[in-house]
Design an enzyme around this catalytic site. Structure first.
Site, PDB file in Angstrom:
ATOM      1  N   PHE B 240     -84.172  51.985 -47.453  1.00  0.00           N
ATOM      2  CA  PHE B 240     -84.558  52.261 -48.847  1.00  0.00           C
ATOM      3  C   PHE B 240     -85.802  51.471 -49.226  1.00  0.00           C
ATOM      4  CE2 PHE B 240     -79.886  51.957 -48.392  1.00  0.00           C
ATOM      5  CZ  PHE B 240     -79.620  53.312 -48.310  1.00  0.00           C
ATOM      6  N   GLY B 508     -90.757  60.816 -42.566  1.00  0.00           N
ATOM      7  CA  GLY B 508     -90.264  60.685 -41.199  1.00  0.00           C
ATOM      8  C   GLY B 508     -89.836  61.994 -40.575  1.00  0.00           C
ATOM      9  N   LEU B 613     -84.012  70.974 -42.314  1.00  0.00           N
ATOM     10  CA  LEU B 613     -83.816  70.869 -40.867  1.00  0.00           C
ATOM     11  C   LEU B 613     -82.342  70.776 -40.491  1.00  0.00           C
ATOM     12  CD1 LEU B 613     -86.772  68.403 -40.290  1.00  0.00           C
ATOM     13  CD2 LEU B 613     -86.749  70.871 -39.842  1.00  0.00           C
ATOM     14  N   ASN B 614     -81.533  70.227 -41.394  1.00  0.00           N
ATOM     15  CA  ASN B 614     -80.079  70.152 -41.155  1.00  0.00           C
ATOM     16  C   ASN B 614     -79.429  70.102 -42.530  1.00  0.00           C
ATOM     17  OD1 ASN B 614     -77.426  69.092 -40.926  1.00  0.00           O
ATOM     18  ND2 ASN B 614     -77.921  68.035 -39.009  1.00  0.00           N
ATOM     19  N   THR B 617     -77.119  66.840 -43.172  1.00  0.00           N
ATOM     20  CA  THR B 617     -77.754  65.534 -43.389  1.00  0.00           C
ATOM     21  C   THR B 617     -78.692  65.580 -44.596  1.00  0.00           C
ATOM     22  OG1 THR B 617     -79.434  66.077 -41.723  1.00  0.00           O
ATOM     23  CG2 THR B 617     -77.542  64.779 -40.998  1.00  0.00           C
ATOM     24  N   GLN B 621     -78.641  63.199 -47.922  1.00  0.00           N
ATOM     25  CA  GLN B 621     -79.796  62.524 -48.493  1.00  0.00           C
ATOM     26  C   GLN B 621     -79.877  62.781 -50.001  1.00  0.00           C
ATOM     27  OE1 GLN B 621     -82.897  60.699 -46.978  1.00  0.00           O
ATOM     28  NE2 GLN B 621     -80.954  60.013 -46.176  1.00  0.00           N
ATOM     29  N   GLY B 685     -90.429  66.171 -47.187  1.00  0.00           N
ATOM     30  CA  GLY B 685     -89.455  65.084 -47.342  1.00  0.00           C
ATOM     31  C   GLY B 685     -88.420  65.398 -48.405  1.00  0.00           C
ATOM     32  N   GLY B 687     -85.563  62.754 -48.996  1.00  0.00           N
ATOM     33  CA  GLY B 687     -84.779  61.574 -49.371  1.00  0.00           C
ATOM     34  C   GLY B 687     -85.146  61.005 -50.724  1.00  0.00           C
ATOM     35  N   GLU B 688     -86.423  61.012 -51.047  1.00  0.00           N
ATOM     36  CA  GLU B 688     -86.847  60.437 -52.315  1.00  0.00           C
ATOM     37  C   GLU B 688     -86.886  61.493 -53.415  1.00  0.00           C
ATOM     38  OE1 GLU B 688     -90.215  58.696 -50.264  1.00  0.00           O
ATOM     39  OE2 GLU B 688     -89.544  56.716 -50.936  1.00  0.00           O
TER      40      GLU B 688
END
Lengths: 176, 725, 323
Positions: B240, B508, B613-614, B617, B621, B685, B687-688
């Site tokens: 994080f 990432g 992509l998945n 997961t 996130q 991305g 996650g954020e």
């Protein structure tokens, strides 16, 4: 000091500084690093293990006080090739992300099933004298001593619900 | 061979042509069985022959100089040494690649690492660190609080148009001040390092997000050549942002290990993590909106005040999303960074949006209330055609779809007027906020190896900090090579492997993923040659290659493994398109009419981030983002003593990250999207993005529930109940 | 953590060691020892003593000092007859901590303050005479009642608040004074001039049990207001036991957590209520009495109105008055 602990079914003798916690005995002396250190002060639950069948924080326990006790850590459940039902449910439901709090979550859930079976109430139980209901709210409250900063709580709850019967929960399920 | 792609133009959708069908689908993490059995090793869990244990010593004063009195502890049992050499002031900033400030005997904040104490055992080292005598000379000119700042530095952000004029021309205006408290990443695994020297060569197991940069930071801090540093971090217990840069434990362990001639392990205490690692600055934000009678923005402004230590190359980019999310001709920004004697400020999940979007999206809610326009309609009316400041076109941008489809799924039509829905002691309300997060592609490399037996290997120094890297890189390789993902092994977290983007900035997945894609693409070309068909005609499925009129198992095409390196670099599409992930957050909350306690009953996130992509997961996130949103909105606040800068609540008992019971039902939906400009895998991305705006949806729901507008975060009971009707 | 001698007590006499510090669950003491806030030279482990029983007699419930918080909360009699206690226990800490924490140890938790916890900071409780930075510092969670110029720490226990409302008495074996029975009022002392002292207990004194009198008449509840929904200390908590007969309050017992350096009970508050018909105005009067001497220190000022609101809601719930 010399003490003997029964760890995951096997007697283990260790010679330790009395300051050593149960958590550090596992991590530093017995190479059982599955129990995690997240805060070392009973504030996160990552070190949860079972002592004589009950879930506790290993970090707030002096090992010398547990001479002769039976300890179960995450290593005492399934192996990577042979997961316990709860472990398999965590994988299936993505009940983690980084995995660091995970052993503590799983050990805590093990202890929690037993607390349900014993009929213990919780803070969110409407009726203190009734048998507790195995509801999502009950699970959430009872699992609130295990922080997950990745915030996998939905997957954690799902895994706990899914594997409850296989893990021996006898408490009735929440009315759907 | 290296397959290199500079992302200068949009790429074909090869991943929609391959037929294995293992990408995007939910797939449990391959490393899961190791994690759930406690067998996945994190940094502090490695052992080395003859290893000693180090504990960090923290400064007990705010500002001044110090000297340690080694003699005060030399006789203690197990004592091996006290080391102050090369001590870094705080963790490095993300992508810095150089040493963090090394202060010698100077102290600039309370809690600064000033020494590492090493002993035979942890119990001994902890005791020695606690009683080590340190002589301090205190300076009396420390400034520890915003209120003590006499001269705020000017901002150099240029204006566009005339916001003041727009405010006076507007039918509806909002001009509000918001404040946010500092935040801590609070990853569950505290930072840890095990350092071992072999001559001049250092091997260090660390808890780090970006090994390529971290290697340079370690080397620079120690004054050695980066070639002599090998970092290992195959498992990282959450980051994080807190592990973007090398942390003081790495230097402490390396210096002590060198001096003692034996391996040394240093694990930060939780208190240390709250002080020695970067935290998110507190912010003050002035948010202005000027809108015409239809709610269309004529202008907007976001000015912020924040702090850091001197010489830190990082400021919270509070207005990051404000630049491109909504239109409006007249725009003003301002950023004022004061120097305070507090722990260093740096990246905590979604730097910028995490706090900037609270203010922007709360202000939009205020505007909706004032103008009588539904908050979703108001946002839809203000989606600009082109970037309102640069005029650049947008790449894929499904903001409108996220708002409208999310609203439908959430039951937004059942939202009532503020303060009108009550269930017993609870006010109930709904809120919405947009989500936006700039998308970034970073240079990244990976090796992909296909073996004749139909197995494959992916190798890169990329990390998996819980983000699902092991899963998605395996899936990309499997999809490209026509394999069951279980046949793909992914090796990460070792600087001996090809250098990746690292984990950070939500880049990432797309960056490292593209490098794997490219490596596999090169393998596909080779297989096509051997099969005698055009690569466009090649089909790989379940270990069998088909092309032209040929159909051959892989084993017949190969007598030796094929290894190709994939190498992605950002390029012209970064200039030609403005790229960002978008979404919408919805929340339903209950506010207690007596105490002001808030409970989040449910949330829904509609997310658009290119190719997912998945799904499993990615959902996790987003759950993370939603729950961080709950923490940001309701519970999380670092408290600095205004006199000393001391982090008063430097533990997990009093820094309240959300617990399981704080979280209601969460729903996540993805808007199907490909972002052609982003990368050859069309992913962005996530996650954020999941955090951007999430907290604002919660506080907007609080307003809708009970009519209390939250201006000062977090919305703890004391900030709510005094204003209840 | 300083080195210490470890002794396992095999009888009460072993425990009455004036040179030793008694440890049971250890959930607070080990925490403090790791920070070197507590540095006992000798630890006397009493966990193997026979103090784990809950015994019911005609007039009381005797709870062994080593009964864990979990077992006490789940005990059938407690759940049925003393629900305020069960509720308070279940509102505290986490499942793991409740499995370790004991009845005696819970009573003897040190009062909480972030400055007490950080050894770089002055604190009159940890280092007598060094000063109290909390009064003008970050004091949001600290006390508004019973403070002294030297200390504004709060008592963290939920259990003790319920016990205070239940008129619990603590059974103590003292090497000097023999067997004693103290009310919580008698056992806890306010910080006054010496905040390092939180109870009248002396070295070697051992809590052996807690006695609850016969179940009180009326309804019982425990309400806790906190910053997150679980696993957090109280900002304000109220343990309430109220009996209403023929439209009038006949009995009332009210104790408060999060407000003071000890579980707080003020008989004058109950006096306002008893004999009166419950009403919103009466509840306000009770709150006036409770809070007349309350003093905030800035950040924690909010606790005063929050205590009023929480008390009134509890009284409304227990008496059936709609607010």
């Amino acid at each position: 000091m010399q003490i003997t602990l029964t760890v995951n079914g096997a007697a283990r003798e260790v010679d330790i500084d009395p300051r050593t916690t149960l958590l550090d005995v596992m991590r530093h002396h017995l190479d059982l690093t599955g129990s995690k250190k997240g805060c070392d002060h009973g504030q996160c639950g990552a070190c949860t293990m079972l002592v004589n069948g009950r879930r506790i924080n290993g970090c707030l326990s002096l090992a010398v006080m547990h001479d002769g006790d039976e300890i179960t850590t995450i290593e005492g459940l399934g192996d990577p090739g042979n997961l316990s039902p709860l472990q398999a449910a965590f994988v299936r439901n993505d009940g983690y992300q980084c995995g660091y709090c995970t052993p503590g979550q799983i050990m805590s859930a093990k202890g929690m099933y037993d607390e349900f079976n014993k009929g213990w109430p919780s803070h969110v139980s409407d009726d203190l004298t009734a048998e507790p209901n195995f509801s999502t709210a009950e699970i959430k409250e009872r699992m609130s001593g295990n922080l997950c900063r990745c915030s996998a709580y939905p997957g954690i709850c799902k895994a706990i619900e899914e594997s409850a019967e296989e893990e021996g929960l006898t408490t009735r399920k929440a009315a759907e | 061979m290296t397959e290199h792609l500079k992302m200068d133009q949009v790429q074909p959708h090869l991943l929609d042509e391959t037929g294995q069908g293992v990408l995007s689908v939910p797939m449990p993490r391959p490393e899961g069985p190791l994690k759930v059995t406690g067998r996945a090793p994190y940094a502090a869990e490695y052992k080395a022959e003859g290893m000693a244990t180090g504990v960090m010593v923290r400064a007990a004063i705010t500002k001044g100089t110090y000297a340690v009195d080694t003699a005060s502890v030399e006789d203690m049992p197990g004592y091996l040494g006290v080391f102050t050499d090369k001590m870094v002031r705080n963790a490095a900033q993300g992508t810095m690649g150089t040493n963090p400030a090394q202060m010698g005997d100077k102290i600039l904040y309370l809690g600064q690492p000033i020494a590492v104490v090493v002993a035979e055992t942890f119990e001994q080292a902890r005791d020695i660190a606690a009683v080590l005598k340190v002589d301090y000379t205190e300076d009396d000119d420390a400034v520890c609080d915003f209120d003590g700042v006499s001269d705020w530095p000017d901002s150099d952000k240029p204006d566009q148009g005339d916001l003041d004029q727009a405010m006076s021309d507007a039918t509806f205006t909002v001009d509000s001040m918001y404040t946010t408290k500092p935040h801590n990443s609070a990853a569950m695994e505290p930072h840890a390092a095990l350092a071992e020297w072999d001559g001049d060569k250092l091997t260090l197991h660390g808890s780090l997000q970006m090994l390529g940069y971290n290697r340079d930071e370690v080397a620079d801090s120690l004054g050695i050549d980066a070639k002599n540093v090998r970092l290992l971090a195959p498992y990282v217990g959450g980051g994080f942002g807190s592990k973007l840069g090398m942390s003081p434990d790495c230097v402490g362990a390396a210096v002590a290990a060198k001096a003692l001639g034996r391996p040394v392990r240093v694990v930060l205490s939780r208190n240390n993590v709250f002080e020695m690692i970067v935290l998110r600055t507190a912010t003050r934000q002035r948010l202005r909106l000027a809108a015409d009678k239809d709610g269309k923005l004529l202008g907007l402004g976001q000015e912020n005040w924040q702090s850091n230590l001197p010489d830190e190359p990082m400021a919270e980019p509070v207005d990051l999303a404000t630049h491109f999310l909504y239109g409006g001709e007249n725009r003003r920004y301002g950023q004022h960074v004061a120097i305070l004697n507090r722990p260093a400020s740096g990246s905590v999940r979604a730097p910028g949006e995490a706090v900037g979007m609270l203010a922007l999206e709360n202000a939009m809610d205020e505007l909706a209330e004032k103008s009588g326009i539904d908050p979703i309609e108001l946002r839809l009316r203000n989606i600009p055609e082109k970037h309102p400041e640069t005029g650049v076109q947008y790449s894929a941008r499904s903001l409108a779809e996220a708002l409208t489809e999310g609203a439908k799924a959430f039951g937004w039509d059942k939202r009532q007027k503020a303060g009108t829905r009550r269930e017993g002691e609870w006010y109930i309300g709904m809120g919405v906020a947009s989500a936006a997060r700039t998308n970034i592609l970073m240079e990244s490399r990976a090796n992909v190896t296909l073996n004749p037996d139909g197995t494959a290997l992916v190798q890169t120094d990329m990390t998996d900090i819980g983000t699902g890297t092991y899963a998605i890189l395996g899936q990309i390789a499997a999809e490209m090579l026509g394999l069951d993902p279980q046949k793909v092994t992914v090796e990460l977290g070792d600087t001996d492997l090809p250098k990746s983007s690292g984990s950070g900035g939500s880049w990432g997945a797309a960056s490292a993923g593209s490098s794997v894609f490219l490596g596999a693409k090169a393998i596909r070309r080779k297989l096509a040659e051997r099969l005698g068909c055009d690569v466009e005609a090649l089909r790989l499925q379940d270990g069998v290659a088909t092309g032209g009129n040929n159909r051959r198992p892989l084993a017949e095409l190969m007598d030796a493994p094929i290894t190709e390196e994939g190498h992605i670099e950002p390029g012209q599409t970064d200039e030609d398109f403005h790229q960002a992930g978008y979404g919408a957050h919805f929340a339903e909350v209950a506010v207690n009419a007596v105490t002001g306690e808030v409970r989040v009953r449910r949330m829904l996130a509609a997310m658009a981030a290119g190719r997912i992509l998945n799904h499993q997961t990615a959902t996790s996130q987003v759950w993370g983002g939603q729950i961080w949103g709950i923490g940001t909105a309701l519970t999380e606040a670092i408290e600095h003593d205004p006199r000393t800068g001391h982090v008063v609540n430097n533990d997990l008992a009093e820094y309240h990250v959300p617990v399981n019971l704080d979280v209601g039902d969460l729903e996540v939906m993805f808007i199907d999207e490909r972002d052609d400009a982003s990368s050859p895998i069309q992913a962005k991305g996530i996650g954020e993005l999941g955090l951007s705006g999430a907290g604002a949806a919660v506080t907007n729901a609080i307003y809708n529930a009970c009519g209390v507008r939250v201006y000062d975060y977090p919305a703890t009971p004391d900030r709510i109940f005094p204003h209840l009707p | 953590m300083k080195s210490f001698d470890y002794v396992r007590a095999s009888g009460i006499a072993d425990a009455q060691d004036t040179a030793g510090r008694i440890i049971a669950g250890g959930t607070n003491l080990i925490d403090l020892m790791k920070h070197q806030i507590e540095t006992p030279p000798k630890l006397v482990d009493v966990t193997r003593l026979e103090m784990t029983e809950i015994e019911q007699s005609a007039h009381s419930l005797r709870i062994g000092a080593l009964v864990t918080n979990s077992d006490l909360a789940a005990h059938d009699t407690v759940r049925r007859d003393y629900p305020v206690l069960s509720r308070a226990l279940l509102a505290g800490a986490s499942g793991q901590l409740r499995n370790k924490a004991t009845t005696g140890g819970n009573l003897l938790q040190r009062t909480r303050c972030p400055y007490f916890y950080d050894t770089t900071q002055p604190c009159n409780k940890r280092a007598p005479g060094s000063g109290c930075p909390a009064k003008e510092g970050i004091n949001r969670i600290l006390a508004v009642l019973g403070t002294s110029p030297n200390c504004i720490a709060t008592h963290p226990s939920d259990m003790a608040v319920a016990m205070r409302a239940l008129d619990a008495r603590v059974e103590i074996e003292s090497p000097n004074r023999g067997t004693e029975m103290l009310t919580l009022d008698e056992m806890y002392v306010l910080p006054g001039d010496d905040p390092s002292k939180e109870t009248v207990l002396e070295a070697g004194d051992l809590i052996t049990a807690v006695h609850l009198p016969q179940p009180p008449k009326g309804k019982q509840t425990y309400r806790k207001v906190r910053d997150r929904s679980s696993y957090a200390f109280a900002l304000v908590s109220v343990a309430g036991i109220v009996d209403v007969e023929d439209g009038k309050i006949t009995e009332a017992a009210l104790a408060f957590g999060g407000l003071a350096p000890r579980p707080w009970r003020d008989g004058a508050v109950e006096d306002v209520l008893v004999g009166e018909a419950p009403s919103d105005a009466l509840f306000d009067k009770a709150a006036d009495v409770l809070l007349q001497d309350a003093q905030g220190f800035g950040e924690n000022d909010f606790k005063i109105p929050l205590a009023r609101r929480t008390l009134k809601a509890v009284l409304a719930e227990l008496t059936g008055v709609t607010q």
